[in-house]
Design a protein around this motif. Structure first.
Motif, PDB file in Angstrom:
ATOM      1  N   PRO A 123    -113.432 152.766  55.558  1.00 46.72           N
ATOM      2  CA  PRO A 123    -114.424 151.570  54.719  1.00 46.72           C
ATOM      3  C   PRO A 123    -113.331 150.389  54.199  1.00 46.72           C
ATOM      4  N   LEU A 124    -112.561 151.184  53.322  1.00 48.50           N
ATOM      5  CA  LEU A 124    -111.744 150.507  53.345  1.00 48.50           C
ATOM      6  C   LEU A 124    -110.881 149.298  54.223  1.00 48.50           C
ATOM      7  N   ALA A 125    -110.622 149.814  55.170  1.00 50.74           N
ATOM      8  CA  ALA A 125    -109.712 149.392  56.313  1.00 50.74           C
ATOM      9  C   ALA A 125    -110.864 147.667  56.571  1.00 50.74           C
ATOM     10  N   GLU A 126    -112.039 148.821  57.492  1.00 51.19           N
ATOM     11  CA  GLU A 126    -112.970 147.933  57.992  1.00 51.19           C
ATOM     12  C   GLU A 126    -112.887 146.665  56.573  1.00 51.19           C
ATOM     13  N   LEU A 127    -113.461 146.877  55.879  1.00 45.07           N
ATOM     14  CA  LEU A 127    -113.798 146.069  55.068  1.00 45.07           C
ATOM     15  C   LEU A 127    -112.510 144.669  55.113  1.00 45.07           C
ATOM     16  N   ALA A 128    -111.117 144.940  54.427  1.00 42.93           N
ATOM     17  CA  ALA A 128    -110.140 143.953  54.232  1.00 42.93           C
ATOM     18  C   ALA A 128    -110.135 143.743  56.315  1.00 42.93           C
ATOM     19  N   LEU A 129    -110.281 144.093  57.046  1.00 46.47           N
ATOM     20  CA  LEU A 129    -110.044 143.278  58.936  1.00 46.47           C
ATOM     21  C   LEU A 129    -111.005 142.809  58.428  1.00 46.47           C
ATOM     22  N   GLY A 130    -112.237 143.060  57.709  1.00 51.40           N
ATOM     23  CA  GLY A 130    -112.848 141.742  58.186  1.00 51.40           C
ATOM     24  C   GLY A 130    -112.441 140.205  57.354  1.00 51.40           C
ATOM     25  N   ARG A 131    -111.581 140.456  56.329  1.00 44.32           N
ATOM     26  CA  ARG A 131    -111.386 139.088  55.313  1.00 44.32           C
ATOM     27  C   ARG A 131    -110.271 138.818  56.068  1.00 44.32           C
ATOM     28  N   MET A 132    -109.156 139.660  56.454  1.00 41.82           N
ATOM     29  CA  MET A 132    -108.795 139.064  57.287  1.00 41.82           C
ATOM     30  C   MET A 132    -108.791 138.597  58.969  1.00 41.82           C
ATOM     31  N   THR A 133    -107.973 137.231  59.646  1.00 39.86           N
ATOM     32  CA  THR A 133    -107.452 137.023  60.932  1.00 39.86           C
ATOM     33  C   THR A 133    -106.112 137.319  60.982  1.00 39.86           C
ATOM     34  N   ALA A 134    -105.566 136.786  62.148  1.00 44.51           N
ATOM     35  CA  ALA A 134    -104.709 137.213  62.891  1.00 44.51           C
ATOM     36  C   ALA A 134    -104.162 136.434  64.083  1.00 44.51           C
ATOM     37  N   ASP A 135    -103.198 135.908  64.196  1.00 46.00           N
ATOM     38  CA  ASP A 135    -102.672 134.847  64.970  1.00 46.00           C
ATOM     39  C   ASP A 135    -102.541 135.635  66.364  1.00 46.00           C
ATOM     40  N   LYS A 136    -101.892 136.811  66.489  1.00 46.23           N
ATOM     41  CA  LYS A 136    -101.115 138.127  66.709  1.00 46.23           C
ATOM     42  C   LYS A 136    -101.543 138.653  66.443  1.00 46.23           C
ATOM     43  N   LEU A 137    -102.129 139.194  67.522  1.00 47.80           N
ATOM     44  CA  LEU A 137    -102.375 141.186  67.493  1.00 47.80           C
ATOM     45  C   LEU A 137    -100.993 142.134  68.251  1.00 47.80           C
ATOM     46  N   PHE A 138    -100.432 142.718  68.134  1.00 50.04           N
ATOM     47  CA  PHE A 138    -100.038 143.904  69.170  1.00 50.04           C
ATOM     48  C   PHE A 138    -100.313 145.237  68.334  1.00 50.04           C
ATOM     49  N   LEU A 139    -100.743 145.432  70.016  1.00 47.63           N
ATOM     50  CA  LEU A 139    -101.031 147.356  69.219  1.00 47.63           C
ATOM     51  C   LEU A 139    -101.023 148.023  71.014  1.00 47.63           C
ATOM     52  N   SER A 140    -101.189 149.471  70.523  1.00 56.45           N
ATOM     53  CA  SER A 140    -101.068 149.979  71.695  1.00 56.45           C
ATOM     54  C   SER A 140    -101.608 151.953  72.526  1.00 56.45           C
ATOM     55  N   ALA A 141    -102.018 151.884  72.722  1.00 48.93           N
ATOM     56  CA  ALA A 141    -102.714 153.051  72.273  1.00 48.93           C
ATOM     57  C   ALA A 141    -102.651 154.720  73.182  1.00 48.93           C
ATOM     58  N   GLU A 142    -103.470 155.705  74.241  1.00 47.80           N
ATOM     59  CA  GLU A 142    -103.301 156.847  74.286  1.00 47.80           C
ATOM     60  C   GLU A 142    -103.270 156.363  75.520  1.00 47.80           C
ATOM     61  N   GLY A 143    -103.811 155.707  75.793  1.00 46.92           N
ATOM     62  CA  GLY A 143    -104.177 155.308  77.476  1.00 46.92           C
ATOM     63  C   GLY A 143    -104.780 153.457  77.966  1.00 46.92           C
ATOM     64  N   LEU A 144    -104.499 152.973  78.679  1.00 46.62           N
ATOM     65  CA  LEU A 144    -104.451 152.046  78.988  1.00 46.62           C
ATOM     66  C   LEU A 144    -105.537 151.826  80.781  1.00 46.62           C
ATOM     67  N   VAL A 145    -106.566 151.554  81.061  1.00 46.17           N
ATOM     68  CA  VAL A 145    -107.059 151.688  81.812  1.00 46.17           C
ATOM     69  C   VAL A 145    -107.748 150.109  82.258  1.00 46.17           C
ATOM     70  N   ALA A 146    -107.328 149.057  83.641  1.00 47.95           N
ATOM     71  CA  ALA A 146    -107.745 147.505  83.597  1.00 47.95           C
ATOM     72  C   ALA A 146    -109.369 148.006  83.794  1.00 47.95           C
ATOM     73  N   GLY A 147    -109.907 147.015  83.522  1.00 48.99           N
ATOM     74  CA  GLY A 147    -111.734 146.700  83.247  1.00 48.99           C
ATOM     75  C   GLY A 147    -112.285 147.920  82.727  1.00 48.99           C
ATOM     76  N   ARG A 148    -111.378 148.593  81.807  1.00 50.36           N
ATOM     77  CA  ARG A 148    -112.129 149.804  80.745  1.00 50.36           C
ATOM     78  C   ARG A 148    -111.690 149.171  79.701  1.00 50.36           C
ATOM     79  N   GLY A 149    -110.199 149.896  78.614  1.00 46.59           N
ATOM     80  CA  GLY A 149    -109.720 148.705  77.803  1.00 46.59           C
ATOM     81  C   GLY A 149    -108.498 150.188  77.688  1.00 46.59           C
ATOM     82  N   LEU A 150    -108.901 150.478  75.882  1.00 49.60           N
ATOM     83  CA  LEU A 150    -108.260 151.112  75.318  1.00 49.60           C
ATOM     84  C   LEU A 150    -108.813 152.721  75.626  1.00 49.60           C
ATOM     85  N   CYS A 151    -108.029 153.668  75.549  1.00 54.70           N
ATOM     86  CA  CYS A 151    -107.849 155.223  75.417  1.00 54.70           C
ATOM     87  C   CYS A 151    -107.590 155.731  74.036  1.00 54.70           C
ATOM     88  N   GLU A 152    -108.599 156.147  73.050  1.00 57.04           N
ATOM     89  CA  GLU A 152    -107.979 157.066  72.386  1.00 57.04           C
ATOM     90  C   GLU A 152    -109.047 158.319  71.656  1.00 57.04           C
TER      91      GLU A 152
END
Length: 123
Positions: free
Chosen positions: A19-48
């Motif tokens: 809940p603290l992480a979600e609250l903090a993220l809701g109060r911040m913005t980012a110009d650029k976000l770099f992330l990865s995931a367990e998998g990535l499927v075109a048209g579906r998104g990030l697989c976790e």
């Protein structure tokens, strides 16, 4: 102060940081976000592997102006888990030179995806 991502990862051990992480993220913005995931499927998104990670990444994406997904060739097309974060707005795939056109063509076919290939091997 721990990053929102590290706070979310500690939830598994302590049960009260997400809940603290979600609250903090809701109060911040980012110009650029770099992330990865367990998998990535075109048209579906990030697989976790975990719905909490998928939810946290969705929150991060909502707070960012530009989205960059780092994925090596092993992650492209991987859908072995059951938690998903949709990528339903423009984003950039940054991948290593290990994937051929068979892996990349589904992403290149999407109108909101820009594909960048780097010479550096991503792990």
């Amino acid at each position: 102060m721990p990053s929102p991502s590290s706070a979310a990862n500690e939830e598994d051990e302590h049960g009260h940081f997400r809940p603290l992480a979600e609250l903090a993220l809701g109060r911040m913005t980012a110009d650029k976000l770099f992330l990865s995931a367990e998998g990535l499927v075109a048209g579906r998104g990030l697989c976790e592997a975990d719905v909490d990670q998928a939810a946290l990444k969705a929150k991060m994406i909502g707070q960012a102006t530009e989205i960059f997904v780092l994925a090596n060739s092993l992650k492209l097309g991987f859908s072995g888990h059951h938690a998903w974060t949709p990528l339903d707005r423009p984003w950039t795939l940054i991948k290593d030179r290990g994937a051929g056109s068979a892996h990349l063509d589904p992403f290149r076919a999407l109108p909101d995806v820009n594909v960048l290939v780097t010479e550096t091997v991503l792990r």
